[in-house]
Scaffold this active site. Structure first.
Site, PDB file in Angstrom:
ATOM      1  N   HIS A 275      -1.882   2.228  -5.990  1.00 13.47           N
ATOM      2  CA  HIS A 275      -2.556   1.270  -5.528  1.00 13.47           C
ATOM      3  C   HIS A 275      -2.709   0.182  -6.829  1.00 13.47           C
ATOM      4  CE1 HIS A 275      -3.921  -0.474  -1.807  1.00 13.47           C
ATOM      5  NE2 HIS A 275      -5.251  -0.943  -2.593  1.00 13.47           N
TER       6      HIS A 275
ATOM      7  N   ARG B  80      -0.377  -2.480  -6.787  1.00 15.03           N
ATOM      8  CA  ARG B  80      -0.577  -3.586  -5.588  1.00 15.03           C
ATOM      9  C   ARG B  80      -1.446  -4.613  -6.539  1.00 15.03           C
ATOM     10  NH1 ARG B  80      -1.082  -4.555   0.024  1.00 15.03           N
ATOM     11  NH2 ARG B  80      -3.219  -5.013   0.609  1.00 15.03           N
TER      12      ARG B  80
ATOM     13  N   HIS C  43      -4.119  -9.097   3.656  1.00 22.35           N
ATOM     14  CA  HIS C  43      -5.431  -9.015   3.616  1.00 22.35           C
ATOM     15  C   HIS C  43      -6.117 -10.011   5.170  1.00 22.35           C
ATOM     16  CE1 HIS C  43      -6.338  -8.070  -0.846  1.00 22.35           C
ATOM     17  NE2 HIS C  43      -6.214  -6.909  -0.012  1.00 22.35           N
TER      18      HIS C  43
ATOM     19  N   TYR D 220      -9.451 -11.251  -6.962  1.00 20.32           N
ATOM     20  CA  TYR D 220      -8.492 -11.501  -8.093  1.00 20.32           C
ATOM     21  C   TYR D 220      -8.979 -12.702  -8.806  1.00 20.32           C
ATOM     22  CZ  TYR D 220      -5.933  -7.783  -5.886  1.00 20.32           C
ATOM     23  OH  TYR D 220      -5.730  -6.432  -5.467  1.00 20.32           O
TER      24      TYR D 220
ATOM     25  N   LYS E 128      -2.023  -2.415   7.869  1.00 22.24           N
ATOM     26  CA  LYS E 128      -3.272  -1.918   8.444  1.00 22.24           C
ATOM     27  C   LYS E 128      -3.674  -2.637   9.895  1.00 22.24           C
ATOM     28  CE  LYS E 128      -6.446  -0.413   4.689  1.00 22.24           C
ATOM     29  NZ  LYS E 128      -7.747  -0.792   4.388  1.00 22.24           N
TER      30      LYS E 128
ATOM     31  N   ARG F 233       0.889  -1.134  -0.108  1.00 21.85           N
ATOM     32  CA  ARG F 233       0.076  -0.067  -0.154  1.00 21.85           C
ATOM     33  C   ARG F 233       0.924   1.265   0.012  1.00 21.85           C
ATOM     34  NH1 ARG F 233      -2.097  -3.575   4.155  1.00 21.85           N
ATOM     35  NH2 ARG F 233      -4.108  -4.221   3.622  1.00 21.85           N
TER      36      ARG F 233
END
Length: 304
Positions: free
Chosen positions: A245, A248, A271, A280, A173, A149
């Protein structure tokens, strides 16, 4: 209790109990401050204790007329629902006026991805004979080669790069730590950047461990990285809508296309849920569909 007091309480709750990232936290608080302004200016200074469902519906309707995207509208509603759920659970209100609010129905968001030729075009547009260009080249390669990110990129520390074992430690995150493998190519590029380019910077003492620096010797901002990518994309003639992004997304898509297990991709992207990574697989399905429609002999376009 005033709006400002309850917004502050809400901010503390999101930061320390929900462990929101700074960017998500800022977005939620910004949304509630906009509601506060509406309550003060259009609803005769009505308080968070007495605002009603009808008031909130009227506010959302007013915003929807300003041609904001459905995704932005959905986030406003998410912020408002979270705020009043907090007030209700905190026993500030006996009811939750936002409980029945419904956001716009969003279609599945399929992010733009870059092909390898696209990425090579962008890299070719970089002026490699300048220190600034070499830094920007390194930024692009790390975004694409590690799937970071933009917030993780600008916070990356030299001390978190293990050149011997070839991995980087990422604080992602929610302060979740993950370890991302570093390709030999990307690792060598980083070493060269640190030894030949970054060493020339006059570094601010607070940023001695920060990998990517601006001209003032401090960490780069998200905005600057966005502008660098936009400038390179325009120069390369790549017409897709691209942001940091996008690299990514491309990282994850190319791994999946080349046979990587979805669980490994989830781990490398950081994630928390496999559901987020599964987008994806939808990208791959769309690609397969295009191949079938283009090349299968039963497709009418081919038969004509």
């Amino acid at each position: 209790m005033t709006w400002d007091e309850k917004i502050k309480d809400f901010e503390i709750f999101l930061r320390f109990e929900r462990n929101f990232s700074e960017n998500t936290l800022d977005a939620y608080i910004r949304d509630i401050r906009k509601l506060k302004e509406y309550a003060e200016e259009d609803l005769e200074n009505i308080s968070p204790a007495t605002i009603t469902y009808d008031h909130l519906q009227e506010y959302i309707f007013k915003l929807s007329k300003q041609k904001f995207s459905e995704r932005s509208q959905a986030r406003w509603i998410s912020s408002i629902k979270a705020f009043f759920k907090f007030l209700h659970e905190d026993e500030f209100r006996e009811d939750n006026p936002a409980a029945l609010l419904e956001g716009p129905k969003l279609g599945l968001y399929l992010p733009d991805t870059l092909t390898l030729p696209d990425i090579n075009k962008i890299i070719s547009a970089i002026e490699m004979n300048t220190d600034l260009g070499r830094r920007n080249h390194c930024i692009v390669e790390v975004l694409y080669g590690c799937g970071l990110r933009v917030s993780e990129l600008i916070d990356l520390k030299i001390s978190n790069i293990n050149f011997k074992e070839n991995y980087i430690k990422i604080n992602g995150k929610g302060n979740k730590t993950r370890f991302v493998p570093l390709a030999d190519y990307t690792g060598e590029l980083l070493k060269t950047y640190i030894l030949e380019v970054r060493c020339k910077n006059k570094v601010n003492k607070k940023h001695e461990d920060t990998l990517f620096l601006n001209s003032r010797g401090t960490s780069m901002s998200r905005v600057i990285v966005f502008l660098i990518i936009k400038e390179l994309t325009d120069k390369a003639g790549v017409s897709k809508k691209i942001s940091p992004h996008t690299f990514r997304h491309s990282f994850a898509t190319h791994l999946l296309q080349n046979g990587a297990d979805l669980r490994y991709i989830q781990e490398m992207l950081g994630h928390s849920s496999i559901t987020t990574t599964e987008i994806y697989t939808r990208l791959k399905t769309e690609e397969l569909r295009d191949v079938i429609l283009t090349y299968h002999p039963r497709n009418t376009n081919v038969l004509e």
